[in-house]
Design a protein around this motif. Structure first.
Motif, PDB file in Angstrom:
ATOM      1  N   ASN A   1       1.081  -0.721  -0.125  1.00  0.00           N
ATOM      2  CA  ASN A   1       0.408   0.225  -0.050  1.00  0.00           C
ATOM      3  C   ASN A   1       1.304   1.327   0.027  1.00  0.00           C
ATOM      4  OD1 ASN A   1      -2.083   1.661  -0.007  1.00  0.00           O
ATOM      5  ND2 ASN A   1      -2.568   1.613   2.133  1.00  0.00           N
ATOM      6  N   PRO A   2       0.339   1.937  -0.798  1.00  0.00           N
ATOM      7  CA  PRO A   2       1.405   3.408  -1.167  1.00  0.00           C
ATOM      8  C   PRO A   2       1.215   4.244  -0.024  1.00  0.00           C
ATOM      9  CG  PRO A   2       0.092   3.247  -3.222  1.00  0.00           C
ATOM     10  CD  PRO A   2      -0.035   2.298  -2.206  1.00  0.00           C
ATOM     11  N   HIS A   3       1.013   3.956   1.282  1.00  0.00           N
ATOM     12  CA  HIS A   3       0.174   5.335   2.175  1.00  0.00           C
ATOM     13  C   HIS A   3       1.193   4.623   3.250  1.00  0.00           C
ATOM     14  CE1 HIS A   3      -2.114   6.901  -1.124  1.00  0.00           C
ATOM     15  NE2 HIS A   3      -2.388   5.565  -1.303  1.00  0.00           N
ATOM     16  N   GLY A   4       1.378   5.889   3.986  1.00  0.00           N
ATOM     17  CA  GLY A   4       1.867   5.789   5.739  1.00  0.00           C
ATOM     18  C   GLY A   4       2.440   5.438   5.899  1.00  0.00           C
ATOM     19  N   MET A   5       2.822   5.349   7.187  1.00  0.00           N
ATOM     20  CA  MET A   5       4.332   4.860   7.577  1.00  0.00           C
ATOM     21  C   MET A   5       5.761   3.299   6.670  1.00  0.00           C
ATOM     22  SD  MET A   5       4.064   6.487  12.014  1.00  0.00           S
ATOM     23  CE  MET A   5       2.713   4.534  12.247  1.00  0.00           C
ATOM     24  N   GLY A   6       4.413   3.022   7.377  1.00  0.00           N
ATOM     25  CA  GLY A   6       5.525   1.476   6.574  1.00  0.00           C
ATOM     26  C   GLY A   6       6.174   1.791   5.060  1.00  0.00           C
ATOM     27  N   TYR A   7       4.991   2.714   4.263  1.00  0.00           N
ATOM     28  CA  TYR A   7       5.779   3.338   2.959  1.00  0.00           C
ATOM     29  C   TYR A   7       6.629   3.734   2.909  1.00  0.00           C
ATOM     30  CZ  TYR A   7       5.630   4.784  -1.969  1.00  0.00           C
ATOM     31  OH  TYR A   7       5.141   5.023  -2.841  1.00  0.00           O
ATOM     32  N   ALA A   8       6.744   4.820   4.010  1.00  0.00           N
ATOM     33  CA  ALA A   8       7.243   6.129   3.729  1.00  0.00           C
ATOM     34  C   ALA A   8       8.916   5.663   4.647  1.00  0.00           C
ATOM     35  CB  ALA A   8       6.515   7.166   5.316  1.00  0.00           C
ATOM     36  N   THR A   9       9.174   4.050   5.448  1.00  0.00           N
ATOM     37  CA  THR A   9      10.002   3.794   5.433  1.00  0.00           C
ATOM     38  C   THR A   9      10.444   2.752   4.690  1.00  0.00           C
ATOM     39  OG1 THR A   9       8.587   3.408   8.089  1.00  0.00           O
ATOM     40  CG2 THR A   9      10.662   2.035   7.738  1.00  0.00           C
ATOM     41  N   MET A  10       9.934   1.903   3.832  1.00  0.00           N
ATOM     42  CA  MET A  10      10.496   1.758   2.637  1.00  0.00           C
ATOM     43  C   MET A  10      11.248   2.474   1.681  1.00  0.00           C
ATOM     44  SD  MET A  10       8.503  -0.575  -0.266  1.00  0.00           S
ATOM     45  CE  MET A  10       7.664   1.011  -0.858  1.00  0.00           C
ATOM     46  N   ILE A  11      10.069   3.649   0.924  1.00  0.00           N
ATOM     47  CA  ILE A  11      10.866   4.589   0.647  1.00  0.00           C
ATOM     48  C   ILE A  11      12.120   5.113   0.737  1.00  0.00           C
ATOM     49  CG2 ILE A  11      10.224   6.633  -0.734  1.00  0.00           C
ATOM     50  CD1 ILE A  11       9.001   4.542  -2.411  1.00  0.00           C
ATOM     51  N   ALA A  12      12.283   5.231   2.333  1.00  0.00           N
ATOM     52  CA  ALA A  12      13.410   6.307   2.759  1.00  0.00           C
ATOM     53  C   ALA A  12      14.534   4.734   2.259  1.00  0.00           C
ATOM     54  CB  ALA A  12      13.253   6.353   3.683  1.00  0.00           C
TER      55      ALA A  12
END
Length: 259
Positions: free
Chosen positions: A206-217
């Motif tokens: 899911n391209p939203h939320g804290m998990g996605y932000a961690t993966m993008i970083a």
């Protein structure tokens, strides 16, 4: 007097000693690795700076709000269904026997394994994550509530039958008040499961939320920001669990004073 205050302060600070030592050790190790040419790790001081940047540009609050909102909605759906069915199965031995096989077959299915099916059904976004969180939180609440209902004092149920209470009145006036302490334990477990599953789904699909932000970083080779998100997820989980514990203690005090 001062000795008592000092002792009290030391007792309050004692739980923070080991985490502080771990952070200091990690800071030293990451700086040493950077000095040797490695950029795979970032020291906590750099993560704190990256955290400030994410908080300043608003991305921190947007991602946190999405994850917490989805986890809360999924928990509500799973809790309502799990508590309702748990009460039914706890009160009716026949219903428990009929549903036992289905529960034992479906309960071990990992919620993450449902991501492909949920994506086909709901697509990306809120509904997909909501469905998986609800599925994950439904089972522990069902099992714990059913067990709690089965341990309700049988004489209370006999009195309710003698008084001619309907099944609805029996559930709300007898069963639910009797299982409140164990119900809060189940809800605290459900909160933890909801947050873990929500972050996991965001990392995986899911391209939203804290998990996605961690993966993008991580994919952007920004270890400081990735570490900041990991630390923030831990802080959020700690705060949510503490709030649930405080609510449980408040309700227990209210019930005790009412009794």
């Amino acid at each position: 007097m001062s000795d008592g205050l000092t002792r009290g302060l030391l007792l309050r600070l004692r739980p923070w000693v080991f985490p502080a030592l771990l952070l200091a050790l990690f800071e030293w190790y990451a700086r040493r690795a950077a000095a040797l040419g490695s950029d795979a790790l970032a020291p906590p001081s750099a993560a704190l700076k990256a955290f400030g940047g994410a908080a300043a540009d608003g991305s921190l609050w947007q991602a946190t709000g999405f994850t917490l909102g989805t986890a809360a909605l999924g928990l509500v759906c799973g809790a309502v269904l799990g508590i309702a069915l748990g009460i039914v199965l706890g009160l009716s031995r026949r219903a428990a026997q009929i549903g036992a096989l289905s529960i034992e077959v479906l309960r071990p299915v990992p919620s993450v394994a449902l991501i492909p099916l949920a994506m086909l059904t709901f697509g990306f976004g809120l509904r997909m994550e909501l469905a998986i969180v609800a599925f994950a939180t439904f089972w522990p609440l069902l099992v714990l509530v059913q067990s709690a209902v089965q341990q309700v004092e049988p004489r209370l149920l006999e009195v309710s039958r003698v008084l001619g209470l309907s099944a609805r009145d029996r559930a709300f006036k007898i069963v639910l008040p009797a299982i409140v302490p164990r119900l809060f334990v189940a809800l605290r477990l459900g909160v933890a499961v909801a947050l873990v599953v929500a972050v996991t789904v965001e990392i995986a699909a899911n391209p939203h939320g804290m998990g996605y932000a961690t993966m993008i970083a991580q994919q952007s080779f920004d270890p400081a920001l990735m570490l900041a998100w990991l630390g923030w997820i831990g802080v959020v989980g700690f705060a949510v669990n503490a709030a649930m514990l405080r609510l449980q203690q408040h309700v227990a005090r209210r019930m005790g004073s009412a009794a």
